[in-house]
Motif scaffolding. Structure first.
Motif, mmCIF file in Angstrom:
data_model
loop_
_atom_site.group_PDB
_atom_site.id
_atom_site.type_symbol
_atom_site.label_atom_id
_atom_site.label_comp_id
_atom_site.label_asym_id
_atom_site.label_seq_id
_atom_site.Cartn_x
_atom_site.Cartn_y
_atom_site.Cartn_z
ATOM 1 N N ILE A 197 -26.339 11.808 12.165
ATOM 2 C CA ILE A 197 -25.649 10.678 11.528
ATOM 3 C C ILE A 197 -26.699 9.626 11.218
ATOM 4 C CG2 ILE A 197 -23.887 8.897 11.769
ATOM 5 C CD1 ILE A 197 -22.396 10.759 13.644
ATOM 6 N N LYS A 198 -27.026 9.469 9.957
ATOM 7 C CA LYS A 198 -28.068 8.541 9.540
ATOM 8 C C LYS A 198 -27.577 7.092 9.666
ATOM 9 C CE LYS A 198 -30.046 11.782 6.180
ATOM 10 N NZ LYS A 198 -30.387 11.993 4.756
ATOM 11 N N PRO A 199 -28.498 6.145 9.876
ATOM 12 C CA PRO A 199 -28.076 4.762 10.091
ATOM 13 C C PRO A 199 -27.540 4.053 8.856
ATOM 14 C CG PRO A 199 -30.460 4.941 10.089
ATOM 15 C CD PRO A 199 -29.935 6.337 10.088
ATOM 16 N N PHE A 200 -27.977 4.445 7.654
ATOM 17 C CA PHE A 200 -27.486 3.746 6.468
ATOM 18 C C PHE A 200 -27.372 4.645 5.241
ATOM 19 C CE2 PHE A 200 -32.035 2.819 6.998
ATOM 20 C CZ PHE A 200 -32.580 3.297 5.806
ATOM 21 N N ASP A 201 -28.227 5.635 5.093
ATOM 22 C CA ASP A 201 -28.224 6.446 3.872
ATOM 23 C C ASP A 201 -27.289 7.647 4.028
ATOM 24 O OD1 ASP A 201 -29.292 5.853 1.436
ATOM 25 O OD2 ASP A 201 -30.924 7.306 1.559
ATOM 26 N N ASP A 202 -26.045 7.362 4.343
ATOM 27 C CA ASP A 202 -25.028 8.372 4.600
ATOM 28 C C ASP A 202 -23.713 7.833 4.024
ATOM 29 O OD1 ASP A 202 -22.701 9.432 6.182
ATOM 30 O OD2 ASP A 202 -24.249 10.622 7.158
ATOM 31 N N ALA A 203 -23.065 8.609 3.170
ATOM 32 C CA ALA A 203 -21.878 8.125 2.473
ATOM 33 C C ALA A 203 -20.760 7.740 3.433
ATOM 34 C CB ALA A 203 -21.384 9.190 1.490
ATOM 35 N N LEU A 204 -20.573 8.502 4.506
ATOM 36 C CA LEU A 204 -19.519 8.194 5.466
ATOM 37 C C LEU A 204 -19.840 6.929 6.263
ATOM 38 C CD1 LEU A 204 -18.730 11.796 6.714
ATOM 39 C CD2 LEU A 204 -17.138 10.278 5.506
ATOM 40 N N VAL A 205 -21.117 6.714 6.566
ATOM 41 C CA VAL A 205 -21.530 5.499 7.262
ATOM 42 C C VAL A 205 -21.323 4.292 6.350
ATOM 43 C CG1 VAL A 205 -23.507 4.259 8.223
ATOM 44 C CG2 VAL A 205 -23.126 6.657 8.821
ATOM 45 N N VAL A 206 -21.738 4.391 5.104
ATOM 46 C CA VAL A 206 -21.534 3.297 4.150
ATOM 47 C C VAL A 206 -20.055 2.980 4.017
ATOM 48 C CG1 VAL A 206 -21.729 2.629 1.718
ATOM 49 C CG2 VAL A 206 -23.665 3.733 2.868
ATOM 50 N N ALA A 207 -19.226 4.015 3.956
ATOM 51 C CA ALA A 207 -17.779 3.805 3.842
ATOM 52 C C ALA A 207 -17.247 3.051 5.056
ATOM 53 C CB ALA A 207 -17.073 5.145 3.692
ATOM 54 N N GLY A 208 -17.726 3.428 6.239
ATOM 55 C CA GLY A 208 -17.283 2.714 7.436
ATOM 56 C C GLY A 208 -17.694 1.256 7.418
ATOM 57 N N GLN A 209 -18.933 0.976 7.012
ATOM 58 C CA GLN A 209 -19.388 -0.412 6.932
ATOM 59 C C GLN A 209 -18.585 -1.172 5.879
ATOM 60 O OE1 GLN A 209 -20.744 0.252 9.396
ATOM 61 N NE2 GLN A 209 -22.865 0.977 9.401
ATOM 62 N N GLY A 210 -18.169 -0.474 4.845
ATOM 63 C CA GLY A 210 -17.389 -1.118 3.795
ATOM 64 C C GLY A 210 -16.045 -1.637 4.264
ATOM 65 N N THR A 211 -15.556 -1.126 5.407
ATOM 66 C CA THR A 211 -14.284 -1.641 5.920
ATOM 67 C C THR A 211 -14.387 -3.113 6.287
ATOM 68 O OG1 THR A 211 -14.726 -0.980 8.235
ATOM 69 C CG2 THR A 211 -13.671 0.653 6.791
ATOM 70 N N LEU A 212 -15.584 -3.565 6.628
ATOM 71 C CA LEU A 212 -15.783 -4.999 6.869
ATOM 72 C C LEU A 212 -15.485 -5.785 5.601
ATOM 73 C CD1 LEU A 212 -18.676 -6.644 8.835
ATOM 74 C CD2 LEU A 212 -18.001 -7.560 6.629
#
Length: 324
Positions: A143-158
């Motif tokens: 699970i990459k810290p930022f360059d991962d579409a699912l991670v970006v999506a999760g951060q986008g919930t903010l």
């Protein structure tokens, strides 16, 4: 590539598991900044940072039979704790590679969440090779810290939360200042605001000397940092913007901002004095920009995202000493 539908799906998976963090204000901060300042206190999130969002989004989306083998992540601390928390709640193993110079509070916090912590030297060790070997040996999902579409999506919930809260405060136009490392949070929030609050524009914020995103935005192409360590803002020291995140940043964000370490420490102290919240250096860069870069901002309102609150006691005492 992350999009608004992925962000909404991530919010549905996260619902009931993480916090809706508050939007705070104080007249004294408005006076310093010369405009209204609102602080999105993500330092109060589960695990003490926004990274819990991306971690939950990614871990929860892995097929159960694959997830059961475990996950692996690289992090100086906040992504580590976010992934470790999500893994623990899903009942699966987590291995986290962390730099030896990461704050002790973050290393201890990651271990307390049940993760196996493997320390490495930022300058000498090949982190990627170490991680690849462990992942292959144990069948772990990276699970990459930022360059991962699912991670970006999760951060986008903010960003979805922020759009709702800004509306509750009667704010339809503002600059949203986001502490930025590789751009996962900034790009996710920008995508969410584009859909839900187009009058709010993201501005990336970084420490001086590690402003690769600001320089990349100015150049129109990715630029690297000369150094990979040496800043108190460890949470957002990355080599360069992500290949996934940078096109989003270039399309949706305004010019990047950079602040000094002294300004970061003062912002941490002022947040304690006037809001009674604890912010770590990398999480206070946005507030520092709101308070000490007024000439670089436009409009009557600035919203600063305080991205994390995981700070060692000695460094926090140093920040509070600026109040004397």
């Amino acid at each position: 590539m992350s999009d608004i539908e992925m962000i909404r799906a991530a919010r549905a998976r996260i619902a009931g598991n993480l916090r809706r963090t508050p939007l705070l204000s104080a007249p004294a901060l408005d006076a310093i900044a010369g405009r209204r300042v609102l602080l999105k206190a993500e330092c109060l999130q589960v695990t003490g940072s926004f990274k819990a969002r991306g971690g939950w989004s990614a871990v929860s989306a892995i097929a159960p039979e694959v997830r059961a083998r475990g996950v692996i992540a690289f992090s100086s601390g906040n992504h580590a704790q976010g992934v470790a928390h999500a893994a623990r709640e899903h009942g699966v193993p987590a291995v986290i590679l962390m730099p030896q110079d990461a704050p002790k509070a973050k290393i201890d916090g990651t271990r307390a969440l049940g993760a196996e912590v493997v320390l490495f030297d930022r300058e000498r060790d090949d982190r990627d090779a170490m991680g690849a070997a462990l992942a292959e040996e144990r069948g772990l999902t990276l699970i990459k810290p930022f360059d991962d579409a699912l991670v970006v999506a999760g951060q986008g919930t903010l960003g979805l939360e922020l759009a709702e809260q800004a509306n509750e405060h009667g704010v339809t136009s503002a600059e949203v200042l986001v502490c930025c490392g590789g751009g996962g949070l900034s790009s996710g929030v920008a995508l969410a605001l584009e859909a839900e609050a187009p009058g709010l524009r993201v501005r990336t914020c970084e420490p001086e000397g590690f402003d690769d995103v600001a320089r990349s935005l100015a150049a129109g192409e990715i630029r690297r940092n000369d150094r990979l360590s040496g800043s108190i803002c460890d949470a957002i020291v990355t080599p360069q913007p992500g290949n996934l995140t940078f096109p989003i940043l270039r399309r949706l964000c305004g010019p990047g901002l950079a602040v000094s370490e002294d300004e970061v420490l003062r912002a941490m102290a002022l947040a304690f004095r006037h809001l009674r919240v604890v912010i770590e250096p990398g999480g206070a860069v946005s507030l520092a920009a709101a308070l000490f870069r007024p000439e670089a901002l436009t409009g009557e309102t600035a919203i600063a995202v305080a991205t994390g609150g995981n700070v060692d006691a000695a460094l926090y005492a140093r920040a509070l000493s600026t109040l004397e």
